[in-house]
Design a protein around this motif. Structure first.
Motif, PDB file in Angstrom:
ATOM      1  N   UNK A  40       0.835  -1.196   0.000  1.00 26.07           N
ATOM      2  CA  UNK A  40       0.000   0.000   0.000  1.00 26.07           C
ATOM      3  C   UNK A  40       0.871   1.246   0.000  1.00 26.07           C
ATOM      4  N   UNK A  41       0.428   2.274  -0.733  1.00 20.35           N
ATOM      5  CA  UNK A  41       1.169   3.518  -0.705  1.00 20.35           C
ATOM      6  C   UNK A  41       1.101   4.283  -2.007  1.00 20.35           C
ATOM      7  N   UNK A  42       1.943   5.303  -2.087  1.00 18.59           N
ATOM      8  CA  UNK A  42       2.015   6.186  -3.250  1.00 18.59           C
ATOM      9  C   UNK A  42       3.135   5.722  -4.175  1.00 18.59           C
ATOM     10  N   UNK A  43       2.819   5.664  -5.461  1.00 18.59           N
ATOM     11  CA  UNK A  43       3.758   5.179  -6.474  1.00 18.59           C
ATOM     12  C   UNK A  43       3.928   6.209  -7.586  1.00 18.59           C
ATOM     13  N   UNK A  44       5.155   6.346  -8.061  1.00 17.50           N
ATOM     14  CA  UNK A  44       5.483   7.166  -9.229  1.00 17.50           C
ATOM     15  C   UNK A  44       5.887   6.186 -10.329  1.00 17.50           C
ATOM     16  N   UNK A  45       5.529   6.504 -11.568  1.00 16.44           N
ATOM     17  CA  UNK A  45       5.878   5.564 -12.610  1.00 16.44           C
ATOM     18  C   UNK A  45       5.984   6.152 -13.989  1.00 16.44           C
ATOM     19  N   UNK A  46       6.093   5.235 -14.956  1.00 25.37           N
ATOM     20  CA  UNK A  46       6.171   5.608 -16.367  1.00 25.37           C
ATOM     21  C   UNK A  46       5.211   4.750 -17.179  1.00 25.37           C
ATOM     22  N   UNK A  47       4.717   5.337 -18.248  1.00 23.51           N
ATOM     23  CA  UNK A  47       3.838   4.682 -19.212  1.00 23.51           C
ATOM     24  C   UNK A  47       4.587   4.661 -20.537  1.00 23.51           C
ATOM     25  N   UNK A  48       4.700   3.486 -21.114  1.00 22.27           N
ATOM     26  CA  UNK A  48       5.302   3.315 -22.428  1.00 22.27           C
ATOM     27  C   UNK A  48       4.335   2.497 -23.267  1.00 22.27           C
ATOM     28  N   UNK A  49       3.944   3.020 -24.429  1.00 22.67           N
ATOM     29  CA  UNK A  49       3.061   2.261 -25.313  1.00 22.67           C
ATOM     30  C   UNK A  49       3.142   2.772 -26.742  1.00 22.67           C
ATOM     31  N   UNK A  50       2.697   1.915 -27.642  1.00 24.27           N
ATOM     32  CA  UNK A  50       2.520   2.287 -29.042  1.00 24.27           C
ATOM     33  C   UNK A  50       1.087   1.947 -29.406  1.00 24.27           C
ATOM     34  N   UNK A  65      -2.061   5.689  -6.327  1.00 25.68           N
ATOM     35  CA  UNK A  65      -2.194   5.435  -4.890  1.00 25.68           C
ATOM     36  C   UNK A  65      -2.884   4.084  -4.759  1.00 25.68           C
ATOM     37  N   UNK A  66      -2.202   3.121  -4.105  1.00 26.14           N
ATOM     38  CA  UNK A  66      -2.738   1.775  -3.964  1.00 26.14           C
ATOM     39  C   UNK A  66      -3.096   1.471  -2.510  1.00 26.14           C
ATOM     40  N   UNK A  67      -4.219   0.783  -2.317  1.00 23.52           N
ATOM     41  CA  UNK A  67      -4.617   0.244  -1.016  1.00 23.52           C
ATOM     42  C   UNK A  67      -5.102  -1.183  -1.225  1.00 23.52           C
ATOM     43  N   UNK A  68      -5.023  -1.993  -0.176  1.00 28.02           N
ATOM     44  CA  UNK A  68      -5.535  -3.360  -0.283  1.00 28.02           C
ATOM     45  C   UNK A  68      -7.054  -3.330  -0.357  1.00 28.02           C
ATOM     46  N   UNK A  69      -7.591  -4.184  -1.224  1.00 29.25           N
ATOM     47  CA  UNK A  69      -9.036  -4.227  -1.439  1.00 29.25           C
ATOM     48  C   UNK A  69      -9.671  -5.470  -0.825  1.00 29.25           C
ATOM     49  N   UNK A  70      -8.884  -6.312  -0.170  1.00 28.59           N
ATOM     50  CA  UNK A  70      -9.446  -7.475   0.516  1.00 28.59           C
ATOM     51  C   UNK A  70      -8.595  -7.826   1.736  1.00 28.59           C
ATOM     52  N   UNK A  71      -9.155  -8.637   2.627  1.00 32.21           N
ATOM     53  CA  UNK A  71      -8.452  -8.998   3.865  1.00 32.21           C
ATOM     54  C   UNK A  71      -7.244  -9.894   3.613  1.00 32.21           C
TER      55      UNK A  71
END
Length: 162
Positions: A40-50, A65-71
């Motif tokens: 869980x937490x804040x993430x920085x990233x990159x997107x690469x696509x064609x 921003x990710x959090x757990x969605x189940x126990x």
């Protein structure tokens, strides 16, 4: 009389030093080290696509921003931002989409992303892996489509701090 003053002074010093032992910085450091590391937490990233419309994105900055969605902690729910600042690229409030990540250990069994960018909504899916735990890094290979066409690409998210 001198003996009584000396005994009183010694008792006062003993009480003083005993009361200070609870503020031991080593003890505080041990408490911090015992805090479990989580996805869980804040993430920085990159997107690469064609895309099939000959549009290419190379290291386009994103965040989540990710959090757990189940126990069981096998599913992450996330807010997606088409910026590295955890703010929407195109709206005053909110995010630029939502994500679900289903995990099996270090494997991302499935990934779904509903793009809510104004005038460019889309839907993406994929799989991937957790490639690092120090800090956590998620690598997701995806396909999907939006206003730019049919994408084939990869997102990499790195947790800001563990």
């Amino acid at each position: 009389m001198k003996l009584l003053k000396y005994a009183s002074l010694m008792l006062l010093l003993l009480v003083y030093f005993a009361s200070c032992s609870g503020d031991d910085p080593v003890e505080e450091e041990q408490k911090t080290e015992d805090t479990p590391v989580t996805l869980e937490g804040d993430y920085i990233g990159t997107w690469n696509s064609t895309t099939d419309l000959d549009i290419t994105y190379t290291d386009f900055g994103i965040s989540a921003k990710f959090t757990f969605a189940n126990n069981e902690k096998t599913r992450l729910s996330g807010e997606f931002f088409a910026t590295t600042s955890f703010r929407s690229c195109c709206q005053d409030n909110g995010n630029d989409g939502t994500m679900l990540v289903n995990l099996d250990g270090d494997t991302i069994e499935s990934f779904s992303f509903n793009d809510q960018i104004v005038n460019c909504t889309g839907s993406f899916s994929g799989t991937g892996s957790i490639t690092s735990k120090a800090p956590y890094t998620l690598q997701i290979d995806f396909t999907g489509n939006d206003c730019d066409g049919n994408h084939i690409g990869q997102m990499i998210f790195t947790r800001r701090s563990n």
